[in-house]
Write an enzyme that holds these catalytic residues in place. Structure first.
Site, PDB file in Angstrom:
ATOM      1  N   SER A 193      22.544  -0.202 -21.639  1.00 39.44           N
ATOM      2  CA  SER A 193      21.801   1.043 -21.435  1.00 39.44           C
ATOM      3  C   SER A 193      22.669   2.236 -21.823  1.00 39.44           C
ATOM      4  O   SER A 193      23.135   2.300 -22.952  1.00 39.44           O
ATOM      5  CB  SER A 193      21.306   1.114 -19.990  1.00 39.44           C
ATOM      6  N   GLU A 316      11.464  -3.891 -22.109  1.00 40.78           N
ATOM      7  CA  GLU A 316      12.348  -2.890 -21.499  1.00 40.78           C
ATOM      8  C   GLU A 316      11.584  -1.922 -20.597  1.00 40.78           C
ATOM      9  O   GLU A 316      11.976  -1.644 -19.467  1.00 40.78           O
ATOM     10  CB  GLU A 316      13.061  -2.087 -22.598  1.00 40.78           C
ATOM     11  N   HIS A 414      14.086  -3.974 -18.626  1.00 42.17           N
ATOM     12  CA  HIS A 414      15.381  -3.319 -18.784  1.00 42.17           C
ATOM     13  C   HIS A 414      16.364  -3.812 -17.719  1.00 42.17           C
ATOM     14  O   HIS A 414      16.027  -3.885 -16.540  1.00 42.17           O
ATOM     15  CB  HIS A 414      15.192  -1.797 -18.656  1.00 42.17           C
TER      16      HIS A 414
END
Length: 509
Positions: A193, A316, A414
């Site tokens: 991320s 995600e 995610h």
């Protein structure tokens, strides 16, 4: 083993670690002076040299940050501005000079949250199973790390402070890791991320040359790097929250920490509401540390020639929808607003329309897929296309989901790959296996760890015996490793969305 065997001499003094089974650990080691007072918004400075042995058995402070009720994090440490620390896990047999491969971790958290001390990032399993030295680092977050005050006062403030922290930590690793059994000439930088965003940004920074020889970017928001004007608007918003004028920025060194955190939280929450698809605090193109947008530099063949693994998770954006977070535009209205704002901001950009892009998607989860692709998948593909011309690139997509995540309609959302990479499935705060699936998940984790550590060791991300060969990504076949119950290598898995989005980078500037 005596305590003396766990004392390591660093460039800034001796530190004592701890034996933890088959792994030795050192935690909370300073790599920079406390960034407080006049150093609060400055590039990190070397710490003072200590003569007495420092205790390195506990994590140092996490960077001050907002508490987000919908995304609760166990930071594993108290918060404090004196946060510029590294943590090390080394195999017990890694004596000084052993030359083990080194993996340096940059945590995620949208540039405002997270810490290297989070239980999820405990490096015991990865170091022990992979025979590598694992290093995790803290960097400054939110306004403390990504507020660009240099355009207001370049004498007393520096740009891209959080990015400079990462560079300072990597320099510390270069100068010290041999004493912990690592090879300073074989460092792999990896992150997820925002941490992966730092990885892809550092690939575009000449200052990072020589500090790492390989890189892994898991779910990088590679296009979330903006120009100075956008950074200036965020700075003005923070100053407004604090009641400080643009000509009074020097007062920021005296603002209480909690006030800065509150201002960070306010602006962080407001920016993606008014400007869907944007983050408030990100690296900026400052013309110094970062000469241009990373994806643009990659497509021009101007990134550092470092072998790269890059990829994303299949769904995600499902995490952000589950948390009802505005960080990603996961509603039709937000996606349309984002397209309109990008078109207005960059009238010369050959931007496809929402309808043209939308034709590549179908089903109930159409907006989740579109949000996933604009936020993570397409930036990774655009960067891979360019970077593959200067260095080998391996592209993956993580598709695996346990029964719990399927029930929640989250899937491979995610950050769901993290416990697999770290080998910490079922650990503190990990709910992955609450409804079973441990056998398959453990096998997926073993394959991922094998591929990640083999890449760090010798540059070839091979899995255990019998697993498919993961070919490099080229313009000819665009090979992609799809990680699921069984790994498969698929050619041009993104063909449909590539045709819809086009080869030109789409994003804010």
């Amino acid at each position: 083993m005596s305590n003396d065997d766990l004392v390591v001499e660093t460039t800034h003094g001796p530190v004592r670690g701890r034996q933890d089974g088959a792994v030795r650990t050192w935690k909370g080691i300073r790599y920079a002076a406390p960034p407080v007072g006049h150093l609060r918004f400055r590039a990190p400075q070397p710490p003072e040299r200590a003569t007495e042995v420092a205790d390195a058995t506990e994590f140092g402070p996490a960077c001050p940050q907002p508490v987000v009720p919908k995304m609760p994090l166990d930071l594993g440490a108290a918060r404090g501005e004196d946060c510029l620390r590294v943590n090390i896990w080394a195999p017990a047999m890694a004596e000084p000079g052993a030359g083990k491969p080194v993996m340096v971790w940059l945590h995620g958290g949208a540039y405002v949250m997270g810490a290297a001390s989070q239980p999820l990032y405990d490096g015991h399993t990865l170091a022990g199973n992979g025979d590598v030295v694992v290093v995790s680092i803290n960097y400054r977050l939110g306004a403390l790390g990504f507020l660009d005050l240099s355009s207001f006062d370049s004498r007393d403030f520096d740009s891209n402070i959080g990015l400079r922290d990462a560079l300072a930590a990597l320099a510390w690793v270069r100068d010290n890791i041999a004493a912990f059994g690592g090879d300073p000439a074989n460092v792999t930088l990896f992150g997820e991320s925002a941490g992966a965003g730092l990885v892809t940004t550092l690939l575009a920074s000449p200052a990072a040359e020589g500090l790492f020889v390989r890189a892994i970017a898991q779910s990088s928001p590679a296009t979330s790097v903006y120009d100075r004007e956008r950074g200036r608007r965020v700075t003005l918003a923070v100053l407004d929250r604090l009641g400080i004028g643009a000509d009074e920025v020097s007062k920021l060194t005296e603002v209480p920490t909690e006030a800065l955190v509150t201002a960070t939280s306010d602006v962080f929450n407001e920016v993606p509401v008014s400007n869907p698809g944007t983050l408030a605090f990100v690296p900026i193109v400052d013309g110094d540390l970062l000469p241009d947008l990373p994806v643009k530099l990659a497509q021009e063949g101007r990134t550092l020639p470092v072998p790269l693994i890059i990829g994303t998770n299949k769904r995600e954006a499902a995490l952000f929808r589950l948390m009802r977070s505005p960080l990603m535009p996961h509603t039709p209205r937000a996606i349309t607003t984002m397209f309109n704002q990008i078109a207005a901001e960059q009238p010369d950009l050959q931007l496809p329309t929402v309808q043209e892009v939308g034709s590549a998607y179908s089903g109930r989860r159409k907006t989740i897929s579109m949000a996933t692709d604009i936020g993570f998948r397409m930036p990774s593909v655009w960067l891979a296309d360019g970077h593959s011309r200067v260095a080998p690139v391996h592209v993956y997509r993580f598709d695996y989901a346990t029964p719990l995540f399927k029930l929640l309609l989250v899937g491979a959302a995610h950050a769901t790959e993290l416990p697999y990479v770290w080998g910490n499935l079922g650990g503190p705060q990990d709910v992955t296996l609450k409804l079973g699936g441990a056998k398959t998940a453990t096998a997926v984790s073993a394959r991922m760890q094998s591929r990640w550590t083999n890449f760090a060791t010798h540059g070839s991300p091979e899995g255990p015996a019998g697993e498919p060969h993961w070919r490099p990504y080229t313009e000819t076949d665009r090979a992609c490793l799809v990680i699921d119950k069984h790994d498969t290598v698929v050619d041009d898995v993104d063909a449909r969305i590539r045709d819809a989005w086009g080869a030109q980078m789409v994003g804010f500037r």
